[in-house]
Design an enzyme around this catalytic site. Sequence first.
Site, PDB file in Angstrom:
ATOM      1  CB  CYS A  78      -0.871  -0.020   1.259  1.00 57.59           C
ATOM      2  SG  CYS A  78      -1.879   1.453   1.486  1.00 57.59           S
ATOM      3  CD  GLU A 157     -11.528  -1.589  -2.079  1.00 55.11           C
ATOM      4  OE1 GLU A 157     -12.323  -2.416  -1.600  1.00 55.11           O
ATOM      5  OE2 GLU A 157     -10.291  -1.738  -2.046  1.00 55.11           O
ATOM      6  CB  CYS A 189      -2.838   4.244  -5.538  1.00 53.62           C
ATOM      7  SG  CYS A 189      -4.202   3.508  -4.616  1.00 53.62           S
ATOM      8  CG  HIS A 191      -7.160   0.372  -4.737  1.00 53.39           C
ATOM      9  ND1 HIS A 191      -6.404   0.384  -3.590  1.00 53.39           N
ATOM     10  CD2 HIS A 191      -8.355  -0.163  -4.386  1.00 53.39           C
ATOM     11  CE1 HIS A 191      -7.112  -0.124  -2.592  1.00 53.39           C
ATOM     12  NE2 HIS A 191      -8.305  -0.452  -3.046  1.00 53.39           N
TER      13      HIS A 191
HETATM   14  N1  DGL Z   1      -4.172   1.074  -2.157  1.00 61.37           N
HETATM   15  C1  DGL Z   1      -3.654   2.070  -1.315  1.00 61.37           C
HETATM   16  C2  DGL Z   1      -2.364   2.677  -1.831  1.00 61.37           C
HETATM   17  O1  DGL Z   1      -1.616   2.016  -2.500  1.00 61.37           O
HETATM   18  C3  DGL Z   1      -4.529   3.165  -0.844  1.00 61.37           C
HETATM   19  C4  DGL Z   1      -5.968   3.217  -1.085  1.00 61.37           C
HETATM   20  C5  DGL Z   1      -6.678   3.884   0.059  1.00 61.37           C
HETATM   21  O2  DGL Z   1      -6.908   3.166   1.010  1.00 61.37           O
HETATM   22  O3  DGL Z   1      -6.961   5.090   0.014  1.00 61.37           O
HETATM   23  O4  DGL Z   1      -2.065   3.811  -1.548  1.00 61.37           O
END
Ligand code: DGL
Length: 243
Positions: A78, A157, A189, A191
């Site tokens: 993350c 998500e 990120c 995601h």
């Molecule tokens: N997936 C996470 C990242 O790499 C953050 C997403 C979140 O929880 O805001 O920063």
Amino acid sequence: MSISNVRELPVGVFDSGVGGLTVVREIMRQMPNERIVYFGDTARVPYGSKSKETITRFSEQIMRFLLSQNVKAIVVACNTASAYALPTLEQECPVPIIGVMKPGARTATEKTRNGRIGVIGTNATVSSGIYTSYIKELMPEAEVLGRACPLFVPLVEEGLWEDPVTDEIARRYLTELMDEGIDTLILGCTHYPLIRKTIARTVGESVELVNPAYETALELKHMLGDLDLLAKEHPSLASTAFM
Ligand code: DGL
């Protein structure tokens, strides 16, 4: 515990939600023998809008959970947790621990041709300025342009990976960066690789996308190799052997 038993212990990987599975996918591709315990904090996602203290507290809790599962190493998959909590975790963690930001920064400096690197991530990641510091350490002349894209995480998500809404949001977030003449864009990120096609369509072919997941898995492989901790047995065989 003997070293050969430690080798067969799992690697712990965590993220605020499903995004870290993009890192797990890379680990499984590069190290098919490794077993993985994944923790996605879907109850408390997003982290990107939370304070440094909260992100650090959540990350410490998850680290303790993973240690209770007897992991031999931890990957903070993350960017937000890597940006804010990694220095604290490194001090507290009794097993090797790595984040995703250094590998991503290194790849971007290797790929850029004009030295103009874009970084997209959560509000927390972009305002931490940590990608900029890592990139400047390696390439002091680089221009780093950050843009927070907070709506990408809920869109991912919600599973809206290929959707007109995601296309429109991507256009709004990324047009400014393209106007700045970047030739490389870090998906800062975990995601974001899940909407990579949308991002690639929006920025066009002249901008190279960097997914830190690949380099992070590579760094994990080198680290486990150096420590002689790479698993020797395939997971299915390992579990059969323990039955
Ligand atoms: N997936 C996470 C990242 O790499 C953050 C997403 C979140 O929880 O805001 O920063």
